[in-house]
Design an enzyme around this catalytic site. Structure first.
Site, PDB file in Angstrom:
ATOM      1  N   GLY A  59      23.386 -20.780 -22.874  1.00  0.00           N
ATOM      2  CA  GLY A  59      24.130 -19.742 -23.578  1.00  0.00           C
ATOM      3  C   GLY A  59      24.723 -18.717 -22.637  1.00  0.00           C
ATOM      4  O   GLY A  59      25.863 -18.264 -22.825  1.00  0.00           O
ATOM      5  N   ASP A  60      23.975 -18.353 -21.598  1.00  0.00           N
ATOM      6  CA  ASP A  60      24.496 -17.420 -20.596  1.00  0.00           C
ATOM      7  C   ASP A  60      25.682 -18.035 -19.857  1.00  0.00           C
ATOM      8  O   ASP A  60      26.657 -17.353 -19.544  1.00  0.00           O
ATOM      9  CB  ASP A  60      23.403 -17.063 -19.592  1.00  0.00           C
ATOM     10  CG  ASP A  60      22.131 -16.590 -20.273  1.00  0.00           C
ATOM     11  OD1 ASP A  60      22.240 -15.875 -21.284  1.00  0.00           O
ATOM     12  OD2 ASP A  60      21.043 -16.942 -19.792  1.00  0.00           O
TER      13      ASP A  60
END
Length: 302
Positions: free
Chosen positions: A250-251
């Site tokens: 997600g990052d």
């Protein structure tokens, strides 16, 4: 300039154990050590894509020294605030039959140190990008992100917020440039179960109506949805590949999206780059390299 904030960075100790059993001595098959934390992950992926950023936050003790050493070794700039007491947390990631995580608490951060972080961000302004990523320690005021955005309101800085629940909802009135909940976090906000890309759209639009300019929603293997500031809606399945490690995916998506946006000003390209970066990290044992991201992007159907 690009800045990332990680209020509670960590050393992530990733160990693989075959036939793990409780109540007895287990020996590792492999072990790795990484500088961790959501904002740090963003800085690392940006660095891998050839984009400089400065990592901000708090570090302490021998573990803080190792976090800084590892970042500086690969050329990630940082301007962490050093704490006199405690040590930066250690998170244990156990790869066995099921992935298990034990996350440390981290050091105490008092109001004086919190205010010091706020003052360091006072120079952020038009043309700059600030990532506010992840949770904050229990010792910090729960309105920390809100206070940061209040101080930056009207400066023209593009703020990206990747946080959950109240941390996210309380900043929407300051119109962050981008927010990135996943489908589970989005469901928790509204008390519903969301599984498909079609499911998340009306709830993503609610967050946009509350103030977010762009809402990027990740759905693991189901891909992602972007509700863009220009009124367009983008939706796509994740590229095909073998899931190896979802930590940091997600990052990586947030970093890839902003890298794509900053280089083009085009939401479709930014969306595709975000999906490629998130998927490339999921297909890798660690955060994706620039070459891995480019390879996934080249294989995507657009």
């Amino acid at each position: 300039m690009i800045y990332t904030v990680t209020c509670n960075p960590s050393l992530d100790y990733v160990v693989s154990v075959q036939g793990f059993q409780t109540g007895c001595t287990n020996r590792t098959q492999s072990e790795k050590l990484f500088a961790g934390g959501k904002g740090i992950n963003v800085s690392l992926v940006l660095k891998n894509m050839g984009i400089e950023s400065t990592a901000l936050g708090f570090v302490a003790g021998f573990t803080g020294e190792e976090i800084v050493r590892r970042l500086e070794k690969i050329g990630v700039k940082n301007d962490f605030i050093w704490l006199e007491e405690g040590f930066s947390r250690i998170n244990v990631k156990l790869k066995a039959m099921d992935d298990t995580e034990i996350n440390g608490q981290g050091p105490q951060i008092d109001e004086e140190k919190t205010e010091l972080l706020l003052r360091r961000l006072d120079g952020v302004g038009r043309g700059d990008v600030l990532f506010l990523s992840g949770s904050i320690p229990a010792s910090m005021p729960d309105d920390t992100y809100e206070r940061i955005m209040r101080r930056l309101d009207g400066t023209g800085a593009a703020v990206v917020v990747d946080a959950t629940k109240a941390l996210l909802m309380n900043v929407l009135k300051y119109r962050p440039f981008l927010i990135k909940p996943n489908h589970q976090e989005l469901g928790e906000i509204f008390g519903v179960r969301l599984e498909s890309r079609e499911d998340v759209i009306p709830y993503g639009k609610k967050l946009q109506e509350a103030g977010a300019q762009n809402v990027l929603i990740s759905l693991a293997g189901e891909g992602a949805v972007l509700i863009a500031a220009d009124g367009e809606l983008y939706s796509a399945l994740a590229p095909e590949g073998k899931l190896i490690n979802a930590v940091g995916a997600g990052d990586s998506m947030v970093a890839g999206f902003m890298a794509g946006w900053l280089s083009s000003g085009d939401y479709k390209y930014a969306f595709d780059m975000g999906l490629a970066a998130g998927s490339a990290s999921a297909f890798s044992e660690k955060l994706a390299t620039g070459e891995e991201i480019a390879a996934v992007y080249s294989q995507m159907k657009r």
